[in-house]
Design an enzyme around this catalytic site. Structure first.
Site, mmCIF file in Angstrom:
data_model
loop_
_atom_site.group_PDB
_atom_site.id
_atom_site.type_symbol
_atom_site.label_atom_id
_atom_site.label_comp_id
_atom_site.label_asym_id
_atom_site.label_seq_id
_atom_site.Cartn_x
_atom_site.Cartn_y
_atom_site.Cartn_z
ATOM 1 N N ILE A 56 0.847 -1.204 0.000
ATOM 2 C CA ILE A 56 0.000 0.000 0.000
ATOM 3 C C ILE A 56 0.880 1.251 0.000
ATOM 4 C CG2 ILE A 56 -1.661 1.336 1.356
ATOM 5 C CD1 ILE A 56 -2.859 -1.372 2.302
ATOM 6 N N ASP A 90 11.263 1.147 6.842
ATOM 7 C CA ASP A 90 10.763 -0.224 6.923
ATOM 8 C C ASP A 90 11.884 -1.148 7.383
ATOM 9 O OD1 ASP A 90 9.740 -2.826 6.555
ATOM 10 O OD2 ASP A 90 8.280 -2.034 5.125
ATOM 11 N N GLU A 114 -13.529 1.006 17.615
ATOM 12 C CA GLU A 114 -14.371 1.244 16.430
ATOM 13 C C GLU A 114 -15.716 0.544 16.593
ATOM 14 O OE1 GLU A 114 -12.242 0.059 12.895
ATOM 15 O OE2 GLU A 114 -10.553 1.386 13.321
ATOM 16 N N HIS A 136 -13.189 3.885 8.932
ATOM 17 C CA HIS A 136 -12.406 2.712 8.474
ATOM 18 C C HIS A 136 -12.811 2.344 7.036
ATOM 19 C CE1 HIS A 136 -10.076 -1.033 9.975
ATOM 20 N NE2 HIS A 136 -9.907 -0.885 8.672
ATOM 21 N N ILE A 137 -12.670 3.329 6.168
ATOM 22 C CA ILE A 137 -13.178 3.166 4.812
ATOM 23 C C ILE A 137 -12.083 3.389 3.754
ATOM 24 C CG2 ILE A 137 -13.914 5.579 4.370
ATOM 25 C CD1 ILE A 137 -16.188 2.545 3.891
#
Ligand SMILES: O=C(O)[C@H](O)COP(=O)(O)O
Length: 312
Positions: free
Chosen positions: A152, A171, A265, A286-287
């Protein structure tokens, strides 16, 4: 006929296309009816979930024949992976199917928060003309810091580079030799976390929630971000200290934040009170990874993985 239970929403065309040879129970309300879900799982060989169904403990115990779990997304923090491994239950995330949706969310919120002018509608409609107060910033030339450089984040980097951002990433799981640091489009600088935090105009999180990442971006980290920086969390709640974000937005140290994920949530009453009337804050349910297009891709990939797994 093997039975597959689907406890959260998905694209129904994928069920018809990929799971025709199975008995399917598609009931997105099951996630909120744990007793009914456990009963439905008694003879199930497959289970398909999003992020809300907690695949652990009681639920696994109620599913003695379970062979495969399909996850309509990539985060696996709602699944007890060691318990599944111990039972020989395969777990298939929809890797790659919602990368573009999340990347667009990150770029979109970065543009909105840097520019800032889009909040002026009510004032303009009321006859005000707040030109100076609406003079925001451009994304070109800004430094994007990616915490985590998986699929992502790489999609986000590609889009950011096309907008002339300078992209860096942290990372610890990628060696300096990894080809990910030499993308086909744009360039990405490998950075240590502290340096990334201190030097990013826009900091975006792309790590799973683990013991190593819980609380990773707390008040110390936020204090070290440059004044006016933007923070975007479309990864997992719990990685960011929500109160520290709110304090930094209220003090003006942070120039903006977009939060798509939360420790709790949906937000409970305390969360609701914490975020009320905070300036320059975008909250979404959370979309980031869920668009009409990604729902189709994610559903197809997941249903196919479950079918293949059950077909052996
Ligand atoms: O983990 C993911 O991919 C995102 O959180 C979206 O997943 P979901 O909507 O399927 O939970």
């Amino acid at each position: 006929m093997l039975k597959v239970v689907i406890s959260e929403f998905m694209d129904e065309a994928a069920i018809r296309a990929e799971l025709a040879g199975f008995e399917t129970l598609y009931d997105p309300t099951l996630v909120d009816r744990p007793d009914a879900l456990r009963a439905a799982l008694q003879e199930a060989a497959g289970l398909i979930v999003r992020n809300r169904t907690q695949v652990r403990g009681d639920l696994l115990a109620a599913a003695p024949d379970l062979k495969v779990v399909g996850r309509l997304g990539v985060g696996l923090d709602n699944i007890d992976l060691p318990a599944c491994a111990a039972r020989g239950i395969a777990v298939h995330p929809a890797t790659g199917a919602n990368d573009g949706a999340v990347a667009e969310y990150v770029i979109g919120t970065a543009l909105l928060l840097l520019r800032g002018a889009y909040g002026a509608s009510a004032q303009v409609a009321a006859g005000a003309w707040p030109r100076n107060a609406s003079m925001g910033r451009e994304i070109a030339g800004k430094r994007l810091g990616l915490v985590g450089f998986g699929a992502i984040a790489r999609e986000t980097a590609r889009r950011a580079a096309a907008l002339d951002m300078a992209v860096s990433a942290f990372d610890p799981y990628l060696t300096p030799e990894d080809t990910a640091w030499r993308p086909a489009h744009g360039s990405v600088t490998r950075a240590e976390l502290d340096a990334l935090i201190a030097s990013s105009d826009v900091l975006s999180l792309h790590v799973p929630l683990t013991e190593a990442t819980r609380g990773m971006i707390g008040s110390d980290a936020i204090t070290r971000m440059p004044p006016g920086a933007i923070l975007i969390n479309a990864a997992r709640g719990g990685v960011v200290d929500e109160r520290a974000v709110v304090d930094a937005l209220r003090s003006g140290h942070l120039g903006g934040a977009a939060l798509d994920v939360f420790a709790e949530e949906p937000l409970d009453a305390m969360g609701g009170a914490l975020f009320a009337d905070v300036p320059n804050l975008i909250l979404t349910p959370h979309i980031a990874g869920v668009t009409q297009e990604s729902n189709v891709r994610v559903s197809a990939v997941t249903a196919r993985a479950v079918r293949r797994s059950l077909e052996g």
